[in-house]
Design a protein around this motif. Structure first.
Motif, PDB file in Angstrom:
ATOM      1  N   ILE A  21      14.707  -4.412  -2.408  1.00 10.09           N
ATOM      2  CA  ILE A  21      13.571  -3.844  -2.123  1.00 10.09           C
ATOM      3  C   ILE A  21      13.192  -2.910  -3.029  1.00 10.09           C
ATOM      4  N   SER A  22      13.833  -2.124  -3.873  1.00 12.14           N
ATOM      5  CA  SER A  22      13.264  -0.926  -4.329  1.00 12.14           C
ATOM      6  C   SER A  22      12.692  -1.793  -5.561  1.00 12.14           C
ATOM      7  N   ARG A  23      13.080  -2.652  -6.521  1.00 11.16           N
ATOM      8  CA  ARG A  23      12.147  -3.276  -7.766  1.00 11.16           C
ATOM      9  C   ARG A  23      10.553  -3.739  -6.806  1.00 11.16           C
ATOM     10  N   ALA A  24      11.745  -4.145  -5.249  1.00  9.67           N
ATOM     11  CA  ALA A  24       9.283  -5.207  -4.682  1.00  9.67           C
ATOM     12  C   ALA A  24       8.880  -3.488  -4.357  1.00  9.67           C
ATOM     13  N   MET A  25       9.045  -2.476  -3.806  1.00  8.04           N
ATOM     14  CA  MET A  25       8.133  -1.116  -3.858  1.00  8.04           C
ATOM     15  C   MET A  25       8.025  -0.441  -4.730  1.00  8.04           C
ATOM     16  N   TYR A  27       7.066  -2.202  -7.678  1.00  5.64           N
ATOM     17  CA  TYR A  27       5.332  -3.465  -8.290  1.00  5.64           C
ATOM     18  C   TYR A  27       5.024  -3.075  -7.545  1.00  5.64           C
ATOM     19  N   VAL A  28       4.837  -2.953  -6.301  1.00  7.95           N
ATOM     20  CA  VAL A  28       3.739  -2.945  -4.889  1.00  7.95           C
ATOM     21  C   VAL A  28       2.916  -1.273  -5.430  1.00  7.95           C
ATOM     22  N   ILE A  29       3.835   0.006  -6.044  1.00 11.44           N
ATOM     23  CA  ILE A  29       2.700   1.097  -6.346  1.00 11.44           C
ATOM     24  C   ILE A  29       2.555   1.180  -7.418  1.00 11.44           C
ATOM     25  N   ALA A  30       2.967   0.271  -8.387  1.00  7.64           N
ATOM     26  CA  ALA A  30       2.601  -0.134  -9.450  1.00  7.64           C
ATOM     27  C   ALA A  30       0.960  -0.595  -9.228  1.00  7.64           C
ATOM     28  N   TRP A  31       1.293  -1.936  -8.839  1.00 10.23           N
ATOM     29  CA  TRP A  31      -0.496  -2.397  -8.577  1.00 10.23           C
ATOM     30  C   TRP A  31      -1.295  -1.880  -7.982  1.00 10.23           C
ATOM     31  N   ASN A  32      -0.736  -0.974  -6.754  1.00  4.01           N
ATOM     32  CA  ASN A  32      -1.179  -0.265  -6.448  1.00  4.01           C
ATOM     33  C   ASN A  32      -2.516   1.125  -7.213  1.00  4.01           C
ATOM     34  N   ASP A  33      -1.513   1.970  -7.964  1.00  2.00           N
ATOM     35  CA  ASP A  33      -2.355   2.974  -9.113  1.00  2.00           C
ATOM     36  C   ASP A  33      -2.919   2.153 -10.123  1.00  2.00           C
ATOM     37  N   ALA A  34      -3.057   0.889 -10.893  1.00  2.00           N
ATOM     38  CA  ALA A  34      -3.075   0.095 -11.838  1.00  2.00           C
ATOM     39  C   ALA A  34      -5.321  -0.154 -10.886  1.00  2.00           C
ATOM     40  N   ARG A  35      -5.086  -0.283  -9.859  1.00  2.00           N
ATOM     41  CA  ARG A  35      -6.254  -0.692  -9.078  1.00  2.00           C
ATOM     42  C   ARG A  35      -6.957   0.655  -8.692  1.00  2.00           C
TER      43      ARG A  35
END
Length: 69
Positions: A21-25, A27-35
């Motif tokens: 769950i920590s890794r998945a979160m 990745y989601v945070i990194a994806w949003n920052d890149a977006r």
């Protein structure tokens, strides 16, 4: 008669789930920052991008390199 030890914790199962769950979160945070970075850089004019040393083709590279690990 069987005896069950109820004082020991289950190793591996809960820590593996929380790690996933920590890794998945992450990745989601990194994806949003890149977006967000990609959107902000895309809104700049070519002149403004040149002022910071970028061209329009660099936007995806800059957005991904700063956040995705």
């Amino acid at each position: 008669m069987a005896a069950f030890d109820t004082t020991r914790t289950a190793y591996g199962s809960s820590s593996a789930v929380s790690s996933f769950i920590s890794r998945a979160m992450g990745y989601v945070i990194a994806w949003n920052d890149a977006r967000v970075t990609r959107k902000a850089l895309s809104s700049l004019s070519d002149r403004e991008l040149a002022d910071i040393g970028l061209i329009r083709g660099d936007i995806d590279t800059v957005a991904e390199t700063n956040f995705i690990r």
